[in-house]
Scaffold this motif. Structure first.
Motif, PDB file in Angstrom:
ATOM      1  N   ALA A 125      -6.256   2.664  -3.548  1.00 49.92           N
ATOM      2  CA  ALA A 125      -6.049   2.508  -2.102  1.00 49.92           C
ATOM      3  C   ALA A 125      -5.785   3.870  -1.464  1.00 49.92           C
ATOM      4  O   ALA A 125      -6.238   4.150  -0.342  1.00 49.92           O
ATOM      5  CB  ALA A 125      -4.876   1.571  -1.842  1.00 49.92           C
ATOM      6  N   ALA A 126      -5.061   4.738  -2.192  1.00 40.80           N
ATOM      7  CA  ALA A 126      -4.785   6.078  -1.644  1.00 40.80           C
ATOM      8  C   ALA A 126      -6.094   6.848  -1.465  1.00 40.80           C
ATOM      9  O   ALA A 126      -6.308   7.508  -0.439  1.00 40.80           O
ATOM     10  CB  ALA A 126      -3.833   6.831  -2.576  1.00 40.80           C
ATOM     11  N   CYS A 127      -6.990   6.752  -2.462  1.00 44.14           N
ATOM     12  CA  CYS A 127      -8.263   7.480  -2.363  1.00 44.14           C
ATOM     13  C   CYS A 127      -9.137   6.909  -1.241  1.00 44.14           C
ATOM     14  O   CYS A 127      -9.863   7.660  -0.577  1.00 44.14           O
ATOM     15  CB  CYS A 127      -9.015   7.439  -3.695  1.00 44.14           C
ATOM     16  SG  CYS A 127      -8.267   8.504  -4.926  1.00 44.14           S
ATOM     17  N   GLN A 128      -9.059   5.611  -1.021  1.00 45.68           N
ATOM     18  CA  GLN A 128      -9.810   5.036   0.119  1.00 45.68           C
ATOM     19  C   GLN A 128      -9.309   5.635   1.420  1.00 45.68           C
ATOM     20  O   GLN A 128     -10.090   6.021   2.284  1.00 45.68           O
ATOM     21  CB  GLN A 128      -9.589   3.521   0.168  1.00 45.68           C
ATOM     22  CG  GLN A 128     -10.606   2.745  -0.613  1.00 45.68           C
ATOM     23  CD  GLN A 128     -10.340   1.235  -0.558  1.00 45.68           C
ATOM     24  OE1 GLN A 128      -9.497   0.764   0.183  1.00 45.68           O
ATOM     25  NE2 GLN A 128     -11.073   0.504  -1.369  1.00 45.68           N
ATOM     26  N   THR A 129      -7.989   5.735   1.557  1.00 46.45           N
ATOM     27  CA  THR A 129      -7.423   6.243   2.805  1.00 46.45           C
ATOM     28  C   THR A 129      -7.662   7.745   2.953  1.00 46.45           C
ATOM     29  O   THR A 129      -8.027   8.210   4.032  1.00 46.45           O
ATOM     30  CB  THR A 129      -5.901   5.964   2.845  1.00 46.45           C
ATOM     31  OG1 THR A 129      -5.700   4.581   2.602  1.00 46.45           O
ATOM     32  CG2 THR A 129      -5.298   6.327   4.184  1.00 46.45           C
ATOM     33  N   LEU A 130      -7.478   8.505   1.868  1.00 46.29           N
ATOM     34  CA  LEU A 130      -7.565   9.968   1.971  1.00 46.29           C
ATOM     35  C   LEU A 130      -9.003  10.456   2.066  1.00 46.29           C
ATOM     36  O   LEU A 130      -9.307  11.372   2.817  1.00 46.29           O
ATOM     37  CB  LEU A 130      -6.915  10.638   0.761  1.00 46.29           C
ATOM     38  CG  LEU A 130      -5.411  10.437   0.568  1.00 46.29           C
ATOM     39  CD1 LEU A 130      -4.935  11.177  -0.668  1.00 46.29           C
ATOM     40  CD2 LEU A 130      -4.645  10.925   1.781  1.00 46.29           C
ATOM     41  N   TYR A 131      -9.887   9.860   1.237  1.00 46.69           N
ATOM     42  CA  TYR A 131     -11.252  10.418   1.121  1.00 46.69           C
ATOM     43  C   TYR A 131     -12.327   9.444   1.599  1.00 46.69           C
ATOM     44  O   TYR A 131     -13.512   9.771   1.546  1.00 46.69           O
ATOM     45  CB  TYR A 131     -11.540  10.793  -0.342  1.00 46.69           C
ATOM     46  CG  TYR A 131     -10.391  11.519  -1.015  1.00 46.69           C
ATOM     47  CD1 TYR A 131      -9.915  12.738  -0.517  1.00 46.69           C
ATOM     48  CD2 TYR A 131      -9.758  10.980  -2.125  1.00 46.69           C
ATOM     49  CE1 TYR A 131      -8.841  13.381  -1.123  1.00 46.69           C
ATOM     50  CE2 TYR A 131      -8.685  11.623  -2.732  1.00 46.69           C
ATOM     51  CZ  TYR A 131      -8.234  12.816  -2.219  1.00 46.69           C
ATOM     52  OH  TYR A 131      -7.168  13.456  -2.811  1.00 46.69           O
ATOM     53  N   GLY A 132     -11.937   8.232   1.986  1.00 47.43           N
ATOM     54  CA  GLY A 132     -12.925   7.245   2.446  1.00 47.43           C
ATOM     55  C   GLY A 132     -13.778   6.700   1.327  1.00 47.43           C
ATOM     56  O   GLY A 132     -14.874   6.191   1.569  1.00 47.43           O
TER      57      GLY A 132
ATOM     58  N   ARG B 261       0.869  -1.179   0.000  1.00 44.86           N
ATOM     59  CA  ARG B 261       0.000   0.000   0.000  1.00 44.86           C
ATOM     60  C   ARG B 261       0.912   1.238   0.000  1.00 44.86           C
ATOM     61  O   ARG B 261       1.673   1.459   0.933  1.00 44.86           O
ATOM     62  CB  ARG B 261      -0.891   0.034   1.227  1.00 44.86           C
ATOM     63  CG  ARG B 261      -1.718   1.312   1.189  1.00 44.86           C
ATOM     64  CD  ARG B 261      -2.783   1.475   2.207  1.00 44.86           C
ATOM     65  NE  ARG B 261      -2.725   0.685   3.374  1.00 44.86           N
ATOM     66  CZ  ARG B 261      -3.791   0.408   4.116  1.00 44.86           C
ATOM     67  NH1 ARG B 261      -4.964   0.825   3.737  1.00 44.86           N
ATOM     68  NH2 ARG B 261      -3.669  -0.285   5.218  1.00 44.86           N
ATOM     69  N   LEU B 262       0.819   2.014  -1.088  1.00 43.63           N
ATOM     70  CA  LEU B 262       1.612   3.238  -1.199  1.00 43.63           C
ATOM     71  C   LEU B 262       0.678   4.416  -0.991  1.00 43.63           C
ATOM     72  O   LEU B 262      -0.410   4.456  -1.573  1.00 43.63           O
ATOM     73  CB  LEU B 262       2.266   3.326  -2.580  1.00 43.63           C
ATOM     74  CG  LEU B 262       3.127   2.120  -2.984  1.00 43.63           C
ATOM     75  CD1 LEU B 262       3.691   2.303  -4.383  1.00 43.63           C
ATOM     76  CD2 LEU B 262       4.254   1.909  -1.990  1.00 43.63           C
ATOM     77  N   LEU B 263       1.071   5.369  -0.166  1.00 43.94           N
ATOM     78  CA  LEU B 263       0.233   6.541   0.085  1.00 43.94           C
ATOM     79  C   LEU B 263       1.008   7.797  -0.306  1.00 43.94           C
ATOM     80  O   LEU B 263       2.224   7.874  -0.099  1.00 43.94           O
ATOM     81  CB  LEU B 263      -0.155   6.607   1.566  1.00 43.94           C
ATOM     82  CG  LEU B 263      -1.039   5.453   2.049  1.00 43.94           C
ATOM     83  CD1 LEU B 263      -1.294   5.563   3.544  1.00 43.94           C
ATOM     84  CD2 LEU B 263      -2.362   5.421   1.287  1.00 43.94           C
ATOM     85  N   PRO B 264       0.299   8.779  -0.877  1.00 36.67           N
ATOM     86  CA  PRO B 264       1.004   9.961  -1.363  1.00 36.67           C
ATOM     87  C   PRO B 264       1.456  10.904  -0.252  1.00 36.67           C
ATOM     88  O   PRO B 264       0.795  11.013   0.786  1.00 36.67           O
ATOM     89  CB  PRO B 264      -0.043  10.651  -2.244  1.00 36.67           C
ATOM     90  CG  PRO B 264      -1.352  10.119  -1.820  1.00 36.67           C
ATOM     91  CD  PRO B 264      -1.138   8.802  -1.165  1.00 36.67           C
TER      92      PRO B 264
END
Ligand SMILES: Cc1cc2nc3c(=O)[nH]c(=O)nc-3n(C[C@H](O)[C@H](O)[C@H](O)COP(=O)(O)OP(=O)(O)OC[C@H]3O[C@@H](n4cnc5c(N)ncnc54)[C@H](O)[C@@H]3O)c2cc1C
Length: 428
Positions: A388-395, A111-114
């Motif tokens: 996955a980033a959008c799930q984490t950032l914006y739900g 999982r890579l996050l910006p």
């Protein structure tokens, strides 16, 4: 549709799960084809090319070599044009494979996050950096910072240290309380506890910061340094490489294309590793991230069950329970803290394939709208990273992409329609 080859059991993914499944099915006298997109079997943890493999890895590779399994390396499954058929692409050609039973062992990805600077050369996934070194990158004397979350940071630090890199520090986002609870939970797994203690001893010279994360990667044309929040204090560290990964996510794209039921990002299976599609079994990280022992056991169960040796498979099944509890332990105690999602700035790219920034995405309410208006998730990664980033950032709830499940050549796609008179030009 006529296929190029037929096999009793096709297995996608030659990591620990796929290899165990293949060996078990071959023992039952089945004709088995094992497909992997890497040049050699082994998957992520037993990747070949670096230091010689030992122990269970070497034993599994030897059993595989001694078996009658047909190994199709360097080939990727890109689509399932109809039930019972796989479309494969290699560097040179396309082919189709018909199967009676399919076992999907496609593992997991990081999982890579910006965060600001995450697209600079020199910034990679932590496991990605480990894979580069295992595949030949020479890190001798290179200054490396590792950050993110989970045990993979430690495994990566070990690989890099043994290869001669200078690992400056590890920044783990989970705080001390989360880590203490994880360590307490490990007492139910003596082998893993011993492994963790051994790793901690080997890495004792590397500072390990809990409750810490990257704020920014800095550099002009390449990474020059990193700003981190280390236990509440902001520090700048000069370095050559930054490896950042926030745990693992199961690769379920092929399972989704096959109509298998997914829940919480992983496949749902019964005690014989069978999915909701009766032709399809799955094993390893695709059923939930739980490590190599779980992958090997599930692979063996799937291989036996798919070969018709159901009683043997079900006899092994109760041993899965403790591996599943370990998977739960990992997921609970390395859960992301909310600060991690706050590192992005308006100009930080979230979708790096299509250059879509946080400012543009935050104007939308959901994944579908954002995709339609910005092309977020529609580039080569097909949402594997930015989803996955959008799930984490914006739900946002993100939906599986459409076939092909990874970028493919037009000639490969045409391979499934050999009886039409279409040419590539007709498709453009
Ligand atoms: C980058 C990375 C590094 C890791 N390093 C370690 C480590 O050092 N130590 C450790 O304990 N654990 C490590 N892990 C975790 C480890 O992968 C698992 O514990 C275990 O190997 C899972 O086995 P598996 O067979 O389920 O999957 P994997 O070992 O991931 O094998 C899956 C295989 O399927 C192939 N594949 C996927 N999709 C397709 C397709 N469509 N067509 C063809 N082939 C396909 C992949 O290329 C891969 O070879 C790592 C994970 C990752 C993602």
């Amino acid at each position: 549709m006529k296929a190029d080859y037929h096999t009793d059991i096709a297995i996608v993914g030659a990591g620990p799960a796929g290899m165990a499944a293949a060996i078990a099915a071959a023992e039952q006298g089945k004709h088995v084809s094992l497909i992997d997109d890497n040049p050699a079997p082994g998957g992520q943890i037993w990747r070949q090319g670096g230091a010689p493999l030992r122990g269970a890895a070497r034993a599994s590779l030897r059993s595989l070599a001694a078996s009658r399994v047909r190994l199709i390396s360097g080939s990727r499954v890109v689509a399932t044009p109809e039930p019972g058929l796989l479309l494969l692409e290699s560097a040179r050609q396309a082919s189709s494979l018909r199967y009676d039973k399919l076992i999907v062992c496609t593992g997991a990805r990081e999982r890579l996050l910006p965060f600001p600077g995450w697209t600079l050369p020199g910034v990679t996934g932590a496991g990605g950096l480990q894979a580069l070194v295992k595949s030949g990158l020479n890190p001798v004397g290179q200054r490396v910072v590792l950050a993110g979350s989970g045990p993979l940071l430690l495994a990566t630090a070990q690989t890099l240290q043994q290869a001669g890199a200078q690992v400056l520090l590890i920044a783990e986002q989970a705080d001390l309380r989360q880590l203490a609870r994880f360590a307490w939970g490990l007492r139910a797994y003596p082998a893993k506890l011993r492994q963790a203690a051994g790793l901690a001893w080997q890495l004792r010279s590397i500072p390990y910061w809990a409750g810490s994360h990257v704020i920014e990667a800095q550099g002009k044309d390449r990474l020059e340094g990193v700003r981190l929040k280390l236990a509440g204090e902001v520090r700048h560290i000069a370095c050559d490489w930054l490896g950042v990964g926030f745990g693992l996510l199961p690769n379920t794209e092929l399972l989704a294309a096959l109509g298998c039921r997914l829940e919480d990002g992983h496949a749902c299976v019964d005690a014989a590793q069978q999915t909701s599609n009766p032709m399809v079994y799955t094993a390893g990280e695709s059923t939930g991230v739980g490590g190599v022992d779980k992958a090997v056991l599930e692979g063996r169960i799937a291989g036996l069950a798919a070969s018709g040796a159901l009683a043997h498979a079900l006899a092994l099944s109760p041993r899965r329970a403790s591996h599943l509890r370990f998977a739960e332990l990992l997921a609970t105690h390395f859960a992301l803290r909310p600060e991690i999602a706050q590192a992005v700035r308006p100009d930080t790219l979230v979708c790096r394939c299509e250059d879509v920034s946080h400012a543009r995405l935050s104007a939308f309410d959901n994944w579908r709208e954002a995709k339609l208006q910005t092309r977020c998730g529609m580039g080569p990664c097909q949402g594997r990273i930015c989803g996955a980033a959008c799930q984490t950032l914006y739900g946002w709830q993100t939906a599986a992409g459409r076939p092909p499940i990874s970028p493919a050549r037009l000639a490969t796609l045409l391979h499934t329609y050999p009886h039409t008179n279409q040419t590539e030009a007709d498709l453009i």
